[in-house]
Design an enzyme around this catalytic site. Structure first.
Site, mmCIF file in Angstrom:
data_model
loop_
_atom_site.group_PDB
_atom_site.id
_atom_site.type_symbol
_atom_site.label_atom_id
_atom_site.label_comp_id
_atom_site.label_asym_id
_atom_site.label_seq_id
_atom_site.Cartn_x
_atom_site.Cartn_y
_atom_site.Cartn_z
ATOM 1 N N TYR A 125 0.841 -1.209 0.000
ATOM 2 C CA TYR A 125 0.000 0.000 0.000
ATOM 3 C C TYR A 125 0.865 1.243 0.000
ATOM 4 C CZ TYR A 125 -4.985 -0.033 -0.183
ATOM 5 O OH TYR A 125 -6.265 -0.043 -0.655
ATOM 6 N N GLU A 144 -0.516 4.904 -0.557
ATOM 7 C CA GLU A 144 -1.271 6.152 -0.772
ATOM 8 C C GLU A 144 -0.359 7.364 -0.637
ATOM 9 O OE1 GLU A 144 -4.586 6.127 1.882
ATOM 10 O OE2 GLU A 144 -5.811 4.905 0.557
ATOM 11 N N ASP A 154 -6.101 13.533 -25.537
ATOM 12 C CA ASP A 154 -6.147 12.141 -25.077
ATOM 13 C C ASP A 154 -5.527 11.267 -26.165
ATOM 14 O OD1 ASP A 154 -6.755 9.548 -24.399
ATOM 15 O OD2 ASP A 154 -8.891 9.907 -24.017
ATOM 16 N N THR A 204 -3.595 6.049 -22.122
ATOM 17 C CA THR A 204 -3.536 4.715 -21.533
ATOM 18 C C THR A 204 -2.141 4.189 -21.825
ATOM 19 O OG1 THR A 204 -4.390 3.815 -23.600
ATOM 20 C CG2 THR A 204 -5.982 4.141 -21.832
ATOM 21 N N LYS A 250 -2.061 0.281 -25.028
ATOM 22 C CA LYS A 250 -2.453 0.154 -26.443
ATOM 23 C C LYS A 250 -1.181 0.136 -27.299
ATOM 24 C CE LYS A 250 -6.950 1.864 -25.210
ATOM 25 N NZ LYS A 250 -7.895 2.985 -25.194
ATOM 26 N N ARG A 262 -2.168 -2.459 -18.274
ATOM 27 C CA ARG A 262 -3.373 -1.626 -18.276
ATOM 28 C C ARG A 262 -3.213 -0.560 -17.208
ATOM 29 N NH1 ARG A 262 -6.356 -4.723 -21.626
ATOM 30 N NH2 ARG A 262 -7.956 -3.138 -21.771
HETATM 31 C C1 LIG Z 1 -8.954 3.365 -24.484
HETATM 32 C C2 LIG Z 1 -9.265 4.805 -24.368
HETATM 33 C C3 LIG Z 1 -9.702 5.361 -23.164
HETATM 34 C C4 LIG Z 1 -10.098 4.545 -21.960
HETATM 35 O O1 LIG Z 1 -9.230 3.667 -21.477
HETATM 36 P P1 LIG Z 1 -9.667 2.494 -20.468
HETATM 37 O O2 LIG Z 1 -8.345 2.053 -19.970
HETATM 38 O O3 LIG Z 1 -10.390 1.491 -21.286
HETATM 39 O O4 LIG Z 1 -10.523 3.108 -19.427
HETATM 40 C C5 LIG Z 1 -9.898 6.728 -23.116
HETATM 41 N N1 LIG Z 1 -9.683 7.504 -24.185
HETATM 42 C C6 LIG Z 1 -9.284 7.007 -25.374
HETATM 43 C C7 LIG Z 1 -9.063 7.924 -26.529
HETATM 44 C C8 LIG Z 1 -9.058 5.640 -25.502
HETATM 45 O O5 LIG Z 1 -8.682 5.143 -26.677
#
Ligand SMILES: *Cc1c(COP(=O)(O)O)cnc(C)c1O
Length: 432
Positions: free
Chosen positions: A44, A46, A190, A216, A219, A225
């Site tokens: 933990y 925090e 994003d 994220t 990807k 993740r």
């Molecule tokens: C995948 C994605 C998210 C969300 O990610 P999670 O890990 O699935 O919550 C947010 N914004 C964009 C543009 C994404 O491609």
């Protein structure tokens, strides 16, 4: 063997023997997977490095500190928070950190390739707690920047959150920056889908134009993740204050203890991303997508925006087919894609009119343009084979239709044959 390990083995086999072509997926390296499965899961922590609410965090501090430094160096930003549990929480944290409930936000519609967290109305926090204004694309699927500017000037959002999940073209970050600056709005980029391509130098970075960047890590970046929120250092806002606001929104605003195992996985992925091999992979991802797109087009399929400049392709199947029948048939043939909305399509998200596919996973396995030509051939063959399997117009008949369709393809010779050929190809390109 336990039930759990049996199931994991079965999933491992599935991943080895089929083509992972969902553009948001990838194969993480052994180093990343070892970090995520490590004893760090027991701890933990925090708080933030050097200011924890728990004892025993000397090593965790070092890991998180290194991950932050590596993210700052690779993306060229002033500050990074590596604690968000995933992409959706990261976006929630930015919104709660910077603006107030009820404020106007603006983002790209889900059906035009945006994300749920960018203000999708009613069913998401971003549409419930904020007044959301959404822009779309033209009929060809391309963003009309003049329209975006007009809408932004009329609606005066406090914050624009811009990023894509199903947009094959490159975003004009500079133009978005100008539009946001023109109305004094925050610009959040994003880059979840394309962060690996950005580090690899094959997709433009939003860093000079946006105030905040979220991504994220699982990807194209090929990590565990998780997610990162970054403050770019763009001049017009006070960065120290912004940094503190974002950190407080993550913890204690929306989260508790950070997932230290994930933080270590992010560090491992960022170290891997800072290599010539990774840049080579990123370049090949785009080359593979372009080659696949060209072959599919040659075969007569209609691609949203006419092709791709990134890692993904959206096929518009109207009017003869639907996303469901094509995605399920391809899965049967060992090619795993997902069904997806097409711009200005009228079909509901559960029965959309397109499919989305991408090349990050197959590129990680080492496939190149010549394999993409083979894969395109299989996709065309499968789609041709199920021509005429038209989803009923009546909503209430669709579930039944899909059930019968599934039964029809259960022992389909052609689909089984392709699946065997896919398996053969996969053997030559082992997963990491
Ligand atoms: C995948 C994605 C998210 C969300 O990610 P999670 O890990 O699935 O919550 C947010 N914004 C964009 C543009 C994404 O491609």
């Amino acid at each position: 063997m336990s039930k759990v390990s049996d199931l994991i083995k079965a999933e491992e086999k599935r991943q080895e023997e089929t083509l992972m072509m969902i553009p948001s997926e990838n194969y993480a390296s052994k180093a990343v997977r070892e970090a995520v499965g490590s004893v760090l899961i027991n701890k933990y922590s925090e708080g933030y490095p050097g200011r924890r609410y728990y004892q025993g965090n000397k090593i965790v501090d070092e890991i998180e500190g290194l991950a932050i430094e590596k993210a700052k160096a690779l993306f060229g930003v002033e500050h990074a928070n590596v604690q968000p549990y995933s992409g959706s929480p990261a976006n929630a944290e930015v919104l709660f950190g910077l603006i107030e409930p009820g404020d106007v936000i603006m983002g790209l519609k889900l059906s035009s390739g945006g994300h749920l967290t960018h203000g999708h109305p009613e069913i998401t926090f971003s549409g419930k707690f904020f007044r959301s204004v959404q822009f779309g694309t033209k009929d060809d699927g391309v963003i009309d920047y003049d329209e975006v500017e007009k809408l932004a000037t009329e609606e005066k959002p406090k914050l624009m959150i811009v990023g894509t999940t199903a947009y094959p073209q490159i975003l004009d970050w500079e133009r978005f920056g100008k539009i946001a600056d023109g109305i004094g709005a925050w610009l959040i980029a994003d880059i979840s889908h394309v962060s690996g391509l950005i580090i690899g130098g094959v997709y433009p970075t939003p860093v000079p134009f946006a105030h905040i960047v979220t991504t994220t890590t699982h990807k194209t970046l090929r990590g565990p993740r998780g997610a990162i929120i970054m403050i770019t250092g763009k001049g017009i806002k006070k960065d120290i204050e912004v940094m503190a606001k974002i950190d407080r929104a993550v913890f204690p605003g929306l989260q508790g203890g950070p997932h230290n195992n994930t933080t270590a996985g992010i560090l491992a992925a960022l170290i891997e991303a800072d290599t010539p091999e990774f840049r080579q992979y990123a370049g090949q991802v785009v080359k593979n997508a372009k080659s696949l797109a060209a072959e599919l087009k040659k075969g007569g399929l209609k691609l949203v925006t006419g092709g791709t400049e990134s890692h993904l392709i959206v096929i518009d199947l109207r009017p003869d087919l639907s996303g469901n029948v094509v995605a399920e048939s391809l899965e049967k043939a060992g090619i795993v894609v997902n069904r997806n909305s097409v711009p200005n399509g009228s079909s509901p998200p559960f029965y959309p009119s397109g499919i989305r596919l991408g090349t990050p996973g197959v590129t990680t396995r080492g496939m190149k343009e010549s394999e993409m030509r083979i894969v395109a051939g299989w996709i065309l063959k499968v789609i041709d084979h199920i021509k005429g399997e038209k989803l009923p117009v009546e909503k209430e008949k669709r579930g039944e239709f899909m059930k019968n369709f599934r039964a029809r393809i259960e022992n389909d010779d052609l689909l089984n044959e392709v699946a065997l050929e896919v398996k053969d190809l996969c053997k030559k390109f082992p997963t990491p």
